[in-house]
Design a protein around this motif. Structure first.
Motif, PDB file in Angstrom:
ATOM      1  N   CYS A 138       0.836  -1.204   0.000  1.00 63.72           N
ATOM      2  CA  CYS A 138       0.000   0.000   0.000  1.00 63.72           C
ATOM      3  C   CYS A 138       0.870   1.253   0.000  1.00 63.72           C
ATOM      4  CB  CYS A 138      -0.907   0.043   1.229  1.00 63.72           C
ATOM      5  SG  CYS A 138      -2.095  -1.298   1.364  1.00 63.72           S
ATOM      6  N   ARG A 139       0.367   2.281  -0.627  1.00 58.60           N
ATOM      7  CA  ARG A 139       0.992   3.597  -0.515  1.00 58.60           C
ATOM      8  C   ARG A 139       0.000   4.556   0.116  1.00 58.60           C
ATOM      9  NH1 ARG A 139       1.904   7.553  -5.388  1.00 58.60           N
ATOM     10  NH2 ARG A 139       1.640   8.978  -3.630  1.00 58.60           N
ATOM     11  N   SER A 141      -1.991   7.655  -0.156  1.00 59.28           N
ATOM     12  CA  SER A 141      -2.458   8.386  -1.321  1.00 59.28           C
ATOM     13  C   SER A 141      -2.256   9.893  -1.167  1.00 59.28           C
ATOM     14  CB  SER A 141      -3.942   8.097  -1.550  1.00 59.28           C
ATOM     15  OG  SER A 141      -4.418   8.788  -2.692  1.00 59.28           O
ATOM     16  N   LYS A 168      -6.686   4.543  -6.241  1.00 58.09           N
ATOM     17  CA  LYS A 168      -6.316   3.189  -6.666  1.00 58.09           C
ATOM     18  C   LYS A 168      -5.364   3.234  -7.860  1.00 58.09           C
ATOM     19  CE  LYS A 168      -6.859  -1.400  -7.022  1.00 58.09           C
ATOM     20  NZ  LYS A 168      -6.576  -2.394  -5.978  1.00 58.09           N
ATOM     21  N   ALA A 171      -1.938   4.437  -6.928  1.00 56.99           N
ATOM     22  CA  ALA A 171      -1.184   3.401  -6.225  1.00 56.99           C
ATOM     23  C   ALA A 171      -0.628   2.363  -7.195  1.00 56.99           C
ATOM     24  CB  ALA A 171      -2.077   2.727  -5.182  1.00 56.99           C
ATOM     25  N   PHE A 176       2.304  -0.099  -6.416  1.00 62.27           N
ATOM     26  CA  PHE A 176       1.669  -0.680  -5.237  1.00 62.27           C
ATOM     27  C   PHE A 176       0.353  -1.351  -5.635  1.00 62.27           C
ATOM     28  CE2 PHE A 176       4.427   2.677  -3.783  1.00 62.27           C
ATOM     29  CZ  PHE A 176       4.974   2.199  -2.598  1.00 62.27           C
ATOM     30  N   ALA A 179      -4.220   1.697  -2.113  1.00 69.53           N
ATOM     31  CA  ALA A 179      -3.996   3.031  -1.557  1.00 69.53           C
ATOM     32  C   ALA A 179      -4.618   3.132  -0.171  1.00 69.53           C
ATOM     33  CB  ALA A 179      -4.611   4.084  -2.466  1.00 69.53           C
TER      34      ALA A 179
END
Length: 304
Positions: A138-139, A141, A168, A171, A176, A179
């Protein structure tokens, strides 16, 4: 490529899926004036002549409430009756997902909710794992979760999902899987279409409703299961920095079920997840109707 179920409910009747189409002038298409639900079903592992739906009553009630934001009176029992008939007509043979949708069906061009036609349809598709059960990256956002003072976040309003879509894609295009959105106050809110949980020192922690989250049905299920298992539960604000030092992090949702998070930004998380695994195993047993303590969460539909 999606494998859609062959029959849809559209304009108060069941029709072949390919015949359930709307005009390009449909009001909701232009203004996001729709609301949707989403629920999972499976063929009963113990009896292939019946299908199981998870927390059907709660899903129908939430969609009925969402419809109220659109000034549309759509009773929950009406939604439930249509969904049950929908499953019987489709006779699903594998895990599936149902998407009921309420929307302004008029062909007008003025953005409004009064004096405008509304309608309700249901379709479905075969669906396995939405996210990898092994864990996702995950990043954080750059997009922020909306505030309830500008959008009714207690409902699944279709127009609100532009933010989820932006997050999304941002990410995925940056390497990734998912998000994590912060809210306007800089606190953790939710993922692109899932609620989020962390585990710290044996406590299960998740953002409360005041953090502009969706009232997730899987979230509620996880919290109930955790309490029943004796796991301490806390609903409170979560800082970004807590994500990086949490013992466990997971996402929850109808499509995602319980999905562990293995990395956030450049911080690797532990692959030892005892609480996540315990909750996921319990939720799986419940959805497969193997846990008598939660029988009322599973709606059984006989199939021909």
């Amino acid at each position: 490529m999606h494998n859609f179920l062959p029959i849809a409910y559209f304009q108060n009747q069941f029709v072949p899926f390919e015949n359930a189409t709307v005009s390009i002038a449909t009001h909701a298409l232009h203004y996001g004036t729709g609301a949707f639900g989403g629920l999972r079903g499976i063929p009963d592992p113990q009896n292939p002549n019946q299908a199981l739906l998870f927390r059907l009553d709660r899903h129908c009630k939430r969609l009925s409430n969402s419809a109220r934001f659109l000034h549309f009176d759509l009773p929950a029992d009406k939604i439930q009756s249509v969904i049950v008939d929908f499953v019987r007509k489709n006779q699903p043979k594998s895990s599936f997902y149902i998407r009921p949708f309420v929307y302004t069906s008029d062909l007008g061009i003025a953005p409004r909710l009064h004096k405008i036609e509304k309608d309700f349809f249901v379709y479905g598709l075969e669906l396995g794992d939405y996210l990898s059960p092994e864990g996702v990256s995950c990043r954080i956002s750059s997009w922020y979760r909306q505030e309830d003072r500008s959008l009714p976040l207690r409902g699944k309003i279709s127009g609100a999902y532009i933010t989820s879509s932006l997050a999304k894609t941002e990410a995925v295009e940056s390497g990734f899987d998912e998000a994590i959105l912060m809210n306007a106050h800089g606190k953790v809110s939710e993922a692109s279409g899932m609620n989020i949980f962390i585990v710290r020192q044996g406590q299960l922690i998740t953002p409360g409703y005041e953090q502009d989250i969706l009232e997730g049905i899987t979230r509620d299920s996880v919290l109930t299961i955790a309490r029943d298992l004796g796991i301490p539960v806390v609903e409170r604000s979560i800082d970004k920095s807590e994500l990086f030092i949490a013992d466990e992090v997971f996402l929850s949702g109808t499509a995602a079920k319980v999905t562990p998070v293995r990395r956030i930004e450049n911080y690797e998380l532990s692959n030892v997840r005892p609480i996540t695994e315990k909750l996921r195993d319990k939720l799986t047993a419940i959805t497969e109707n193997r846990d008598s303590a939660y029988k009322d969460w599973v709606y059984v539909i006989p199939l021909d």
